[in-house]
Design an enzyme around this catalytic site. Structure first.
Site, short mmCIF file in Angstrom:
data_model
loop_
_atom_site.label_atom_id
_atom_site.label_comp_id
_atom_site.label_asym_id
_atom_site.label_seq_id
_atom_site.Cartn_x
_atom_site.Cartn_y
_atom_site.Cartn_z
N HIS A 124 0.83 -1.21 0.00
CA HIS A 124 0.00 0.00 0.00
C HIS A 124 0.87 1.26 0.00
O HIS A 124 0.68 2.17 -0.82
CB HIS A 124 -0.89 -0.03 1.25
N GLU A 125 1.84 1.29 0.91
CA GLU A 125 2.69 2.48 1.04
C GLU A 125 3.64 2.63 -0.15
O GLU A 125 3.93 3.75 -0.59
CB GLU A 125 3.48 2.43 2.35
#
Length: 256
Positions: A67-68
């Protein structure tokens, strides 16, 4: 490299990946909470159930990291260098320097994270259907799909500090031409999301009665507290920006 708030364990594309110490507490809690559940499903593996529960924690870590990284890589497309990716008690956070930000660019970078999780969930589901894994492998595959689906959908909720809050911010920013007003709207939207989550938790408590899952209630309460704080910070920063803009406007008129 260690610091007072965490430890940097890796670098990806030159960006340091820092784990706050709270992340290791999350890992320990997952092992303790889910180890017995895995043991009930697969009693024949004995203490290996806790190793499987550790696999849950690692899958969560990889999902948050994906996600990051999606945020970081999409920011690079616009020439915004990432300075750090942090994994912490509440998930993760990517720091980057945004030059010449626009509502569209800001929204694209924010939605890249949830999009990555939903793609992983979709690919994982397709592989499960095709390969039909069983036993522990099948369980971990299902957990991968579920974790990424939850991370992706939860972050799309329309309010700061979640990624979906950027949708509210970008729309108001585009309409008003003022990012501060967008941040203010997204902050209040975040508080509205917290109100809905609290209502849902209370409904679950009253619905379940004596069978209420106390762990779920505690986790949900902590999440609501975190979201309320994040939304409040967004409101505080937005008000400061709007106040500064108003003061600069007055100064310009006086000079004129």
């Amino acid at each position: 490299m260690a610091s007072r708030s965490g430890i940097t364990l890796a670098r990806i594309a030159g960006t340091p990946i820092r784990f706050q110490y709270s992340w290791f507490l999350v890992t320990a809690a997952i092992v303790v909470l889910f180890g017995p559940q895995v043991s009930r499903i697969f009693p024949e593996i004995g203490l290996g159930a806790y190793a499987v529960a550790l696999g849950y924690a690692l899958l969560l870590m990889l999902s948050v990291l994906a996600h990051e990284l999606a945020h970081a890589l999409s920011a690079r497309v616009f020439g915004w260098p990432s300075t750090e990716i942090e994994l912490n008690l509440w998930g993760g956070h990517t720091q980057f320097v945004a030059h010449d930000a626009t509502p569209g660019k800001s929204l694209a970078v924010s939605l890249a994270g949830p999009a990555a999780n939903l793609v992983i969930a979709g690919v994982g589901w397709a592989l499960i259907q095709a390969l039909e894994p069983t036993a522990v492998v099948g369980l971990l595959a299902e957990v991968t799909v579920l974790v990424n689906l939850l991370v992706g959908l939860f972050n799309l909720l329309p309010g700061n500090p979640l990624d979906g809050g950027r949708l509210v911010e970008s729309v108001v920013w585009q309409i008003t031409g003022d990012q501060g007003r967008g941040m203010l709207a997204a902050g209040w939207a975040g508080r509205a999301v917290v109100g809905l989550l609290v209502g849902f938790v209370m409904w679950q408590v009253f619905l379940a009665g004596p069978q209420t899952n106390l762990v779920l209630v505690v986790v949900a309460t902590m999440i609501c507290f975190f979201l309320w704080q994040g939304a409040g910070e967004s409101i505080r920063i937005a008000r400061a920006r709007l106040r500064r803009s108003a003061e600069e406007g007055i100064s310009d008129r006086l000079r004129g």
